[in-house]
Design a protein around this motif. Structure first.
Motif, PDB file in Angstrom:
ATOM      1  N   GLY A  41       0.837  -1.210   0.000  1.00  0.00           N
ATOM      2  CA  GLY A  41       0.000   0.000   0.000  1.00  0.00           C
ATOM      3  C   GLY A  41       0.857   1.239   0.000  1.00  0.00           C
ATOM      4  N   VAL A  42       1.016   1.854   1.146  1.00  0.00           N
ATOM      5  CA  VAL A  42       1.834   3.063   1.269  1.00  0.00           C
ATOM      6  C   VAL A  42       3.178   2.675   1.874  1.00  0.00           C
ATOM      7  N   ASP A  43       4.261   2.989   1.173  1.00  0.00           N
ATOM      8  CA  ASP A  43       5.590   2.675   1.699  1.00  0.00           C
ATOM      9  C   ASP A  43       5.946   3.639   2.823  1.00  0.00           C
ATOM     10  N   GLY A  44       6.981   3.286   3.572  1.00  0.00           N
ATOM     11  CA  GLY A  44       7.374   4.076   4.732  1.00  0.00           C
ATOM     12  C   GLY A  44       7.855   5.474   4.412  1.00  0.00           C
ATOM     13  N   ILE A  45       8.458   5.665   3.256  1.00  0.00           N
ATOM     14  CA  ILE A  45       8.934   7.002   2.881  1.00  0.00           C
ATOM     15  C   ILE A  45       7.742   7.927   2.625  1.00  0.00           C
ATOM     16  N   THR A  46       6.743   7.424   1.896  1.00  0.00           N
ATOM     17  CA  THR A  46       5.530   8.221   1.651  1.00  0.00           C
ATOM     18  C   THR A  46       4.800   8.486   2.963  1.00  0.00           C
ATOM     19  N   ALA A  47       4.683   7.465   3.805  1.00  0.00           N
ATOM     20  CA  ALA A  47       4.015   7.642   5.102  1.00  0.00           C
ATOM     21  C   ALA A  47       4.755   8.670   5.956  1.00  0.00           C
ATOM     22  N   THR A  48       6.092   8.633   5.931  1.00  0.00           N
ATOM     23  CA  THR A  48       6.886   9.608   6.690  1.00  0.00           C
ATOM     24  C   THR A  48       6.572  11.023   6.229  1.00  0.00           C
ATOM     25  N   ARG A  49       6.569  11.235   4.922  1.00  0.00           N
ATOM     26  CA  ARG A  49       6.251  12.582   4.392  1.00  0.00           C
ATOM     27  C   ARG A  49       4.870  13.041   4.833  1.00  0.00           C
ATOM     28  N   ARG A  50       3.891  12.152   4.729  1.00  0.00           N
ATOM     29  CA  ARG A  50       2.506  12.518   5.074  1.00  0.00           C
ATOM     30  C   ARG A  50       2.358  12.829   6.566  1.00  0.00           C
ATOM     31  N   ILE A  51       2.957  12.006   7.397  1.00  0.00           N
ATOM     32  CA  ILE A  51       2.851  12.232   8.852  1.00  0.00           C
ATOM     33  C   ILE A  51       3.503  13.551   9.231  1.00  0.00           C
ATOM     34  N   LEU A  52       4.705  13.798   8.706  1.00  0.00           N
ATOM     35  CA  LEU A  52       5.415  15.033   9.066  1.00  0.00           C
ATOM     36  C   LEU A  52       4.746  16.277   8.496  1.00  0.00           C
ATOM     37  N   ALA A  53       4.027  16.145   7.395  1.00  0.00           N
ATOM     38  CA  ALA A  53       3.274  17.282   6.860  1.00  0.00           C
ATOM     39  C   ALA A  53       2.147  17.663   7.821  1.00  0.00           C
ATOM     40  N   ALA A  54       1.550  16.668   8.469  1.00  0.00           N
ATOM     41  CA  ALA A  54       0.450  16.926   9.398  1.00  0.00           C
ATOM     42  C   ALA A  54       0.933  17.208  10.818  1.00  0.00           C
ATOM     43  N   PRO A  56       4.583  17.978  12.242  1.00  0.00           N
ATOM     44  CA  PRO A  56       6.032  18.138  12.074  1.00  0.00           C
ATOM     45  C   PRO A  56       6.864  17.922  13.338  1.00  0.00           C
ATOM     46  N   ALA A  57       6.259  17.920  14.509  1.00  0.00           N
ATOM     47  CA  ALA A  57       7.029  17.741  15.749  1.00  0.00           C
ATOM     48  C   ALA A  57       7.350  16.276  16.042  1.00  0.00           C
ATOM     49  N   ILE A  58       6.660  15.355  15.382  1.00  0.00           N
ATOM     50  CA  ILE A  58       6.913  13.931  15.617  1.00  0.00           C
ATOM     51  C   ILE A  58       8.257  13.562  14.996  1.00  0.00           C
ATOM     52  N   ARG A  59       9.020  12.768  15.703  1.00  0.00           N
ATOM     53  CA  ARG A  59      10.336  12.314  15.227  1.00  0.00           C
ATOM     54  C   ARG A  59      10.168  10.910  14.663  1.00  0.00           C
ATOM     55  N   ILE A  60      10.559  10.718  13.414  1.00  0.00           N
ATOM     56  CA  ILE A  60      10.423   9.426  12.748  1.00  0.00           C
ATOM     57  C   ILE A  60      11.799   8.842  12.483  1.00  0.00           C
ATOM     58  N   VAL A  61      11.967   7.583  12.880  1.00  0.00           N
ATOM     59  CA  VAL A  61      13.202   6.843  12.638  1.00  0.00           C
ATOM     60  C   VAL A  61      12.850   5.655  11.758  1.00  0.00           C
ATOM     61  N   GLY A  78      12.307  13.344   5.636  1.00  0.00           N
ATOM     62  CA  GLY A  78      12.186  13.989   6.937  1.00  0.00           C
ATOM     63  C   GLY A  78      12.479  13.090   8.118  1.00  0.00           C
ATOM     64  N   ALA A  79      12.807  11.823   7.860  1.00  0.00           N
ATOM     65  CA  ALA A  79      13.155  10.936   8.974  1.00  0.00           C
ATOM     66  C   ALA A  79      14.425  11.452   9.635  1.00  0.00           C
ATOM     67  N   CYS A  80      14.451  11.404  10.947  1.00  0.00           N
ATOM     68  CA  CYS A  80      15.613  11.935  11.672  1.00  0.00           C
ATOM     69  C   CYS A  80      16.648  10.863  11.954  1.00  0.00           C
ATOM     70  N   GLY A  81      16.357   9.624  11.595  1.00  0.00           N
ATOM     71  CA  GLY A  81      17.296   8.545  11.833  1.00  0.00           C
ATOM     72  C   GLY A  81      16.995   7.359  10.940  1.00  0.00           C
ATOM     73  N   PHE A  82      17.933   6.412  10.910  1.00  0.00           N
ATOM     74  CA  PHE A  82      17.810   5.247  10.032  1.00  0.00           C
ATOM     75  C   PHE A  82      18.543   4.098  10.713  1.00  0.00           C
ATOM     76  N   LEU A  83      17.774   3.123  11.195  1.00  0.00           N
ATOM     77  CA  LEU A  83      18.345   1.973  11.877  1.00  0.00           C
ATOM     78  C   LEU A  83      17.975   0.693  11.140  1.00  0.00           C
ATOM     79  N   VAL A  84      18.845  -0.300  11.227  1.00  0.00           N
ATOM     80  CA  VAL A  84      18.536  -1.593  10.634  1.00  0.00           C
ATOM     81  C   VAL A  84      17.822  -2.464  11.667  1.00  0.00           C
ATOM     82  N   LYS A  85      17.012  -3.401  11.171  1.00  0.00           N
ATOM     83  CA  LYS A  85      16.199  -4.218  12.070  1.00  0.00           C
ATOM     84  C   LYS A  85      17.021  -5.143  12.954  1.00  0.00           C
ATOM     85  N   ASP A  86      18.259  -5.395  12.595  1.00  0.00           N
ATOM     86  CA  ASP A  86      19.063  -6.257  13.468  1.00  0.00           C
ATOM     87  C   ASP A  86      19.859  -5.452  14.496  1.00  0.00           C
TER      88      ASP A  86
END
Length: 128
Positions: A41-54, A56-61, A78-86
């Motif tokens: 459906g909606v990938d995480g990058i698109t979801a990140t953009r949409r959430i931060l548009a509504a 902006p104070a939420i921090r997304i990793v 707009g994600a403030c971080g990038f971690l791997v699942k392991d």
């Protein structure tokens, strides 16, 4: 108290992360969102953009399996971080705390790959 929202299409991942963070009660407006990038459906990058548009104070990793294709789009969205699942649980908990404190957590491998793409290789002189 840190409010965390886990966004992932895999139930096992959601359950495991929930168990890890069960000390932090869930609320409707999270402080930190751990966002999977590959979802139907909606990938995480698109979801990140949409959430931060509504909100902006939420921090997304971003929290995902590693893929070089996401190196630039994740921070650009707009994600403030990038971690791997392991990422080890202790490091993940620390990363969430650091995120709330305004830091930008990146897995070492991801950070090294980003720097390698941005910083030119050392210049080597040629001998005649």
């Amino acid at each position: 108290m840190i409010r965390i929202l886990v966004v992932d299409d895999q139930q096992l991942v959601r359950m495991g992360l929930r168990m890890l963070f069960e000390q932090a009660p869930e609320r409707l407006t999270p402080d930190v969102i751990l966002m999977d990038l590959r979802m139907p459906g909606v990938d995480g990058i698109t979801a990140t953009r949409r959430i931060l548009a509504a909100r902006p104070a939420i921090r997304i990793v971003a929290l995902t399996t590693f893929d070089d294709d996401h190196l630039y789009p994740v921070p650009a969205a707009g994600a403030c971080g990038f971690l791997v699942k392991d990422t080890p649980p202790v490091e993940l908990l620390d990363a969430v705390r650091r995120t709330v404190n305004g830091e930008a957590p990146f897995s070492r491998d991801i950070l090294n790959r980003l720097v390698a793409r941005v910083v030119p290789r050392p210049f080597h002189l040629r001998h005649p």
